[in-house]
Design an enzyme around this catalytic site. Structure first.
Site, PDB file in Angstrom:
ATOM      1  N   ASP A  74       0.838  -1.196   0.000  1.00 25.49           N
ATOM      2  CA  ASP A  74       0.000   0.000   0.000  1.00 25.49           C
ATOM      3  C   ASP A  74       0.875   1.249   0.000  1.00 25.49           C
ATOM      4  O   ASP A  74       1.690   1.455   0.899  1.00 25.49           O
ATOM      5  CB  ASP A  74      -0.898  -0.014   1.242  1.00 25.49           C
ATOM      6  CG  ASP A  74      -2.096   0.897   1.121  1.00 25.49           C
ATOM      7  OD1 ASP A  74      -1.949   2.004   0.582  1.00 25.49           O
ATOM      8  OD2 ASP A  74      -3.183   0.499   1.564  1.00 25.49           O
ATOM      9  N   SER A 124      -7.262   3.965  -1.332  1.00 27.47           N
ATOM     10  CA  SER A 124      -6.913   2.557  -1.469  1.00 27.47           C
ATOM     11  C   SER A 124      -8.086   1.652  -1.841  1.00 27.47           C
ATOM     12  O   SER A 124      -7.865   0.524  -2.276  1.00 27.47           O
ATOM     13  CB  SER A 124      -6.295   2.041  -0.160  1.00 27.47           C
ATOM     14  OG  SER A 124      -5.088   2.690   0.117  1.00 27.47           O
ATOM     15  N   HIS A 186      -9.883  -3.257   6.318  1.00 30.41           N
ATOM     16  CA  HIS A 186      -9.372  -2.044   5.679  1.00 30.41           C
ATOM     17  C   HIS A 186      -9.555  -2.131   4.171  1.00 30.41           C
ATOM     18  O   HIS A 186      -9.951  -3.167   3.628  1.00 30.41           O
ATOM     19  CB  HIS A 186      -7.909  -1.835   6.061  1.00 30.41           C
ATOM     20  CG  HIS A 186      -7.496  -0.408   6.108  1.00 30.41           C
ATOM     21  ND1 HIS A 186      -6.491   0.107   5.321  1.00 30.41           N
ATOM     22  CD2 HIS A 186      -7.950   0.639   6.850  1.00 30.41           C
ATOM     23  CE1 HIS A 186      -6.332   1.387   5.575  1.00 30.41           C
ATOM     24  NE2 HIS A 186      -7.212   1.744   6.500  1.00 30.41           N
ATOM     25  N   THR A 188      -7.834  -2.384   1.211  1.00 38.52           N
ATOM     26  CA  THR A 188      -7.333  -3.371   0.260  1.00 38.52           C
ATOM     27  C   THR A 188      -7.832  -4.779   0.553  1.00 38.52           C
ATOM     28  O   THR A 188      -8.416  -5.419  -0.332  1.00 38.52           O
ATOM     29  CB  THR A 188      -5.798  -3.324   0.198  1.00 38.52           C
ATOM     30  OG1 THR A 188      -5.379  -1.995  -0.156  1.00 38.52           O
ATOM     31  CG2 THR A 188      -5.265  -4.305  -0.838  1.00 38.52           C
ATOM     32  N   GLU A 347      -0.916  -8.167   1.505  1.00 37.75           N
ATOM     33  CA  GLU A 347      -0.767  -6.714   1.529  1.00 37.75           C
ATOM     34  C   GLU A 347       0.159  -6.264   2.647  1.00 37.75           C
ATOM     35  O   GLU A 347       0.003  -6.667   3.806  1.00 37.75           O
ATOM     36  CB  GLU A 347      -2.124  -6.023   1.723  1.00 37.75           C
ATOM     37  CG  GLU A 347      -2.001  -4.506   1.624  1.00 37.75           C
ATOM     38  CD  GLU A 347      -3.074  -3.726   2.369  1.00 37.75           C
ATOM     39  OE1 GLU A 347      -3.247  -2.531   2.055  1.00 37.75           O
ATOM     40  OE2 GLU A 347      -3.716  -4.291   3.283  1.00 37.75           O
ATOM     41  N   ASP A 352       1.899   2.368   3.743  1.00 42.02           N
ATOM     42  CA  ASP A 352       1.061   3.544   3.525  1.00 42.02           C
ATOM     43  C   ASP A 352       0.914   4.379   4.791  1.00 42.02           C
ATOM     44  O   ASP A 352       1.024   5.615   4.762  1.00 42.02           O
ATOM     45  CB  ASP A 352      -0.312   3.073   3.039  1.00 42.02           C
ATOM     46  CG  ASP A 352      -1.337   4.179   2.962  1.00 42.02           C
ATOM     47  OD1 ASP A 352      -1.283   4.967   2.005  1.00 42.02           O
ATOM     48  OD2 ASP A 352      -2.220   4.253   3.861  1.00 42.02           O
ATOM     49  N   HIS A 356       1.990   8.303   5.442  1.00 38.99           N
ATOM     50  CA  HIS A 356       1.042   9.339   5.871  1.00 38.99           C
ATOM     51  C   HIS A 356       1.585  10.103   7.082  1.00 38.99           C
ATOM     52  O   HIS A 356       1.308  11.295   7.240  1.00 38.99           O
ATOM     53  CB  HIS A 356      -0.302   8.707   6.251  1.00 38.99           C
ATOM     54  CG  HIS A 356      -1.208   8.449   5.084  1.00 38.99           C
ATOM     55  ND1 HIS A 356      -1.582   9.424   4.192  1.00 38.99           N
ATOM     56  CD2 HIS A 356      -1.829   7.304   4.670  1.00 38.99           C
ATOM     57  CE1 HIS A 356      -2.393   8.909   3.282  1.00 38.99           C
ATOM     58  NE2 HIS A 356      -2.556   7.616   3.548  1.00 38.99           N
ATOM     59  N   ASP A 393      -1.148   0.126  -4.770  1.00 36.30           N
ATOM     60  CA  ASP A 393      -2.451   0.683  -5.129  1.00 36.30           C
ATOM     61  C   ASP A 393      -2.350   2.141  -5.555  1.00 36.30           C
ATOM     62  O   ASP A 393      -3.073   2.600  -6.429  1.00 36.30           O
ATOM     63  CB  ASP A 393      -3.442   0.515  -3.977  1.00 36.30           C
ATOM     64  CG  ASP A 393      -2.841   0.874  -2.624  1.00 36.30           C
ATOM     65  OD1 ASP A 393      -1.666   1.296  -2.571  1.00 36.30           O
ATOM     66  OD2 ASP A 393      -3.538   0.715  -1.605  1.00 36.30           O
ATOM     67  N   HIS A 394      -1.459   2.869  -4.939  1.00 38.05           N
ATOM     68  CA  HIS A 394      -1.240   4.289  -5.245  1.00 38.05           C
ATOM     69  C   HIS A 394       0.129   4.656  -4.709  1.00 38.05           C
ATOM     70  O   HIS A 394       0.767   3.872  -4.002  1.00 38.05           O
ATOM     71  CB  HIS A 394      -2.313   5.164  -4.581  1.00 38.05           C
ATOM     72  CG  HIS A 394      -2.420   4.928  -3.098  1.00 38.05           C
ATOM     73  ND1 HIS A 394      -1.473   5.385  -2.197  1.00 38.05           N
ATOM     74  CD2 HIS A 394      -3.329   4.241  -2.366  1.00 38.05           C
ATOM     75  CE1 HIS A 394      -1.800   4.998  -0.981  1.00 38.05           C
ATOM     76  NE2 HIS A 394      -2.919   4.293  -1.053  1.00 38.05           N
TER      77      HIS A 394
END
Length: 517
Positions: A74, A124, A186, A188, A347, A352, A356, A393-394
């Site tokens: 992620d 996500s 979550h 994903t 995952e 991720d 953040h 995913d991003h």
């Protein structure tokens, strides 16, 4: 700083630089011996030749993909991959810049366009939906079409759901699994089984009463109330609170209880569905699982997300690493699959979360743990019959900048010849930074990092735009693949194309359709 001098090569009739080099009379051809070239003995030149020969020798594998494993880190954009590669090498005491992560050695690579149906930059949930259903959808929703707006329960119930490849696999008789270091509810992992108009409806306590009255399900209950037999053969990650009632004490965290207001204990319901089904929440119970005889397995190792890799040893009950969960999941799936095969999502969800927070150290160490899980998988499966896809995913806004010298600590201050490089404000800066996030300057003044240990795991990299939480990025991502039909990953493709290759390689949708007749 001086620009490097551009070297010139003439290979056959191709003039690669304007230095008076002529193709007239040249006999050297691309791919042939380069012994006559002055730089033929240069190690970089030889590496290029070796890479050329290796790629020329590749042969597409068009076998049926009995098994499919989709690895998703992620938030892992290309800057995160580069920084992870360097840190992983530096941690092992080797050259980080030329280091190669496990998935970087895979033979095929494509670029993934990650925008959602309604967003230039995605969250996500629609990105996960794209990968597991083959369609793009809106930000904030789970396995429903782009015709469903976020939180529109009625629209999601009125033929809004789209079928995931995991649901197809379950209908076709394949074994299925989902593993994450995030909550299993979550974005994903949840997108593999939930058809919710809101990624935030992780338990019934998160839902508006009118949505419950209409018949919309919370994400946790969707994992239990599967339409296809017992559903997943293995599901492991965090998020215990979403499965336990508010009247139940958490087994690990003293004084804390579950979140559910409907008085349902979903961990008990999981076990009641099958005589051999088990629920585990700590390392000891995880280690005791016998893949040959136990299952389905539900593992929930934290009330919320699992620990970051660097913090995992501090966990009170103990929790398995991503590599350990991947290994155990493959063992369980192989035992349950027989001749039918399996599909597994793994995952690294907390890459991720650390990004953040503006915390590169935790993000990169979790990405290293992700790569170790991939290595584990490649050693446990037959790559002649198993398609492995590695992607994200991003992205995020992490940057690698400045002019640090080769071998400079990737988490350190940008330095050249042992001297820190300075900004126009006379202060040093780190190689890694963020375009936005919590590490921004205060009152227009950038912090002086001269006496700061920027390699400390708690250090937050500096950022440009002040935000409490750093944002996602909208850049294209890498898709790395190996195994049957992995050669179909070429060029720049839409993110939802990942589903179509996995389905083509495995024939899962056709097998599901056949089973339904």
């Amino acid at each position: 700083m001086k620009k490097p001098v551009q070297a010139a090569l003439c290979l056959g009739s191709v003039v690669l630089a304007a230095t008076g080099c002529s193709s007239r009379g040249a006999e050297t051809t691309v791919g042939s011996s380069s012994a006559a070239l002055a730089q033929a003995g240069d190690p970089y030149f030889q590496t290029g030749q070796d890479t050329l020969q290796r790629i020329m020798a590749q042969q597409p594998n068009t076998n049926h993909a009995k098994n499919v494993i989709l690895f998703v880190a992620d938030g892992m954009g290309f800057p995160t991959i580069t920084a992870t590669r360097i840190l992983e090498g530096q941690q092992r005491g080797v050259d980080g810049e030329s280091n190669v992560l496990t998935f970087e050695s895979f033979p095929y690579l494509a670029a993934s366009k990650t925008y959602s149906a309604d967003g230039q930059v995605s969250d996500s949930s629609p990105t996960a939906v794209a990968m597991v259903t083959g369609v793009k959808t809106n930000n904030g929703v789970m396995a429903v079409s782009h015709n469903v707006a976020e939180e529109d329960c009625r629209a999601s119930l009125d033929n809004g759901a789209v079928t995931t490849i995991f649901e197809m696999a379950q209908a076709a008789g394949l074994a299925t699994g989902v593993v994450s270091t995030a909550r299993l509810t979550h974005a994903t992992p949840g997108a593999t089984y939930s058809h919710s108009p809101s990624r935030d409806w992780e338990s019934d306590a998160d839902m508006p009463p009118e949505a419950i009255e209409m018949g919309c399900k919370d994400i946790a209950s969707s994992l239990i109330e599967t339409p296809n037999g017992h559903g997943f053969d293995v599901a492991m990650g965090g998020g215990r609170a979403n499965f336990l009632p508010e009247t139940a004490a958490d087994p690990e965290d003293e004084g804390k209880t579950g979140k559910r207001t409907d008085n349902r204990d979903l961990t008990r319901e999981w076990q009641d569905r099958n005589d051999n089904a088990v629920f585990v929440w700590n390392q000891q119970q995880f280690d005791a699982i016998d893949p040959a005889t136990t299952g389905p397995v539900l593992g929930l190792f934290e009330m919320s997300h699992m620990k970051y890799s660097v913090d995992r040893e501090k966990d009170k009950g103990g929790e398995p690493s991503l590599s350990e969960m991947t290994s155990k999941a493959i063992d369980i799936l192989q035992a349950k699959a027989g001749d039918e095969g399996f599909i597994l999502l793994v995952e690294a969800g907390r890459v991720d979360h650390a990004l953040h927070e503006g915390n590169a150290a935790r993000a990169l160490n979790d990405a290293i743990a992700f790569d170790r899980a991939i290595k584990t998988a490649t050693q446990k499966v037959d790559l002649d019959e198993t398609l492995i896809v590695v992607t994200a995913d991003h992205g995020h806004t992490l940057t690698i900048s400045g002019y640090p010298e080769r071998g400079n600590p990737i988490l350190g201050l940008a330095s050249w010849k042992g001297e820190p490089l300075l900004g126009d404000d006379g202060k040093p800066y780190t190689t890694l930074g963020f375009a936005n996030g919590p590490g921004a300057m205060k009152d227009g003044v950038r912090a002086d990092l001269t006496n700061v240990d920027t390699t400390d795991v708690d250090f937050l990299q500096q950022s440009l735009v002040p935000l409490a939480s750093e944002t996602h990025g909208g850049e294209d991502l890498g898709i790395y693949a190996i195994g049957p039909w992995s050669h179909l990953f070429q060029g720049t493709v839409e993110q939802n194309y990942i589903f179509h290759v996995m389905d083509h390689a495995s024939g899962i949708s056709q097998r599901a359709a056949g089973a339904a007749k």
